[in-house]
Motif scaffolding. Structure first.
Motif, PDB file in Angstrom:
ATOM      1  N   TRP A  15     111.444  -1.888 -56.977  1.00 18.72           N
ATOM      2  CA  TRP A  15     110.719  -2.188 -58.212  1.00 18.72           C
ATOM      3  C   TRP A  15     110.946  -3.636 -58.644  1.00 18.72           C
ATOM      4  O   TRP A  15     109.994  -4.365 -58.923  1.00 18.72           O
ATOM      5  CB  TRP A  15     111.142  -1.219 -59.322  1.00 18.72           C
ATOM      6  N   ALA A  64     109.296  -6.054 -56.177  1.00 21.14           N
ATOM      7  CA  ALA A  64     107.841  -6.034 -56.339  1.00 21.14           C
ATOM      8  C   ALA A  64     107.419  -6.805 -57.587  1.00 21.14           C
ATOM      9  O   ALA A  64     106.429  -7.547 -57.566  1.00 21.14           O
ATOM     10  CB  ALA A  64     107.335  -4.588 -56.418  1.00 21.14           C
ATOM     11  N   TRP A 113     110.290   1.245 -50.381  1.00 21.88           N
ATOM     12  CA  TRP A 113     109.153   0.427 -50.802  1.00 21.88           C
ATOM     13  C   TRP A 113     107.862   1.254 -50.742  1.00 21.88           C
ATOM     14  O   TRP A 113     107.079   1.279 -51.689  1.00 21.88           O
ATOM     15  CB  TRP A 113     109.045  -0.797 -49.887  1.00 21.88           C
ATOM     16  N   HIS A 167     104.348   0.478 -53.286  1.00 22.37           N
ATOM     17  CA  HIS A 167     104.138  -0.960 -53.375  1.00 22.37           C
ATOM     18  C   HIS A 167     103.275  -1.412 -52.196  1.00 22.37           C
ATOM     19  O   HIS A 167     103.250  -0.765 -51.147  1.00 22.37           O
ATOM     20  CB  HIS A 167     105.473  -1.705 -53.395  1.00 22.37           C
ATOM     21  N   TRP A 219      99.898 -11.179 -52.145  1.00 19.51           N
ATOM     22  CA  TRP A 219     100.131 -10.105 -53.100  1.00 19.51           C
ATOM     23  C   TRP A 219      98.795  -9.755 -53.736  1.00 19.51           C
ATOM     24  O   TRP A 219      98.067 -10.645 -54.165  1.00 19.51           O
ATOM     25  CB  TRP A 219     101.133 -10.536 -54.164  1.00 19.51           C
ATOM     26  N   SER A 257      97.871  -4.518 -58.163  1.00 17.96           N
ATOM     27  CA  SER A 257      98.759  -3.651 -57.397  1.00 17.96           C
ATOM     28  C   SER A 257      99.043  -2.397 -58.207  1.00 17.96           C
ATOM     29  O   SER A 257      98.899  -2.373 -59.425  1.00 17.96           O
ATOM     30  CB  SER A 257     100.061  -4.369 -57.057  1.00 17.96           C
TER      31      SER A 257
END
Length: 150
Positions: free
Chosen positions: A33, A36, A123, A128, A139, A143
């Motif tokens: 977390w 990310a 993950w 993620h 990225w 998300s």
């Protein structure tokens, strides 16, 4: 008959000792977390390193992570890394020690490093984003926000 506590069979540290130990633990590890969130927020002070084989990296890796198999880490190959960053190493998961071997090599070469708790397994469990192929990947602008939210 009085029950005996399995938890208290070994008395806990004092609050001060526990605080020091837990701070030390957080200094050594990052979770999915937090990592990310830093990647999503464009935090450039960290770098994420996939310590698995190149083939495993190509099959799926953390968005933004670079492939640097621990078996290929030497003083010469590590010299290309930015010494200002804190590197987060990962491998498949808790049954794999590739991230530990990579973190050890980085630390021995003078880099600041943390290990990703649970590796790619945690993950993915936290939903993620991942990328495939040779490039680190971007990225995603949107998300998923699922996961523990710790």
């Amino acid at each position: 008959m009085t029950a005996t506590s399995a938890v208290l069979a070994f008395p806990p540290f004092s609050a001060q000792q526990s605080e020091a130990l837990l701070r030390d633990k957080l200094a050594h590890y990052a979770d999915a977390w937090d990592t990310a969130q830093d990647l999503a927020n464009g935090i450039v002070a960290i770098g994420v390193i996939d310590t698995r084989s190149v083939e495993q990296y190509r099959a799926g890796h953390i968005c933004g992570a670079v492939s640097f198999p621990h078996r290929m880490m030497t003083a010469e190959t590590l010299a290309a890394l930015d010494r200002e960053k804190v590197y987060v190493t990962y491998c498949d998961g808790i049954g794999c020690n590739g991230s530990t071997k990579g973190a050890l090599k980085l630390a021995a070469a003078g880099y600041r490093v943390k290990e990703l708790i649970g590796g790619l397994d945690f993950w993915l469990r936290d939903h993620h984003p991942v990328a495939q192929g040779d490039a680190p990947g971007e990225w995603p602008s949107q998300s998923t926000k699922e996961g523990c939210g710790c």
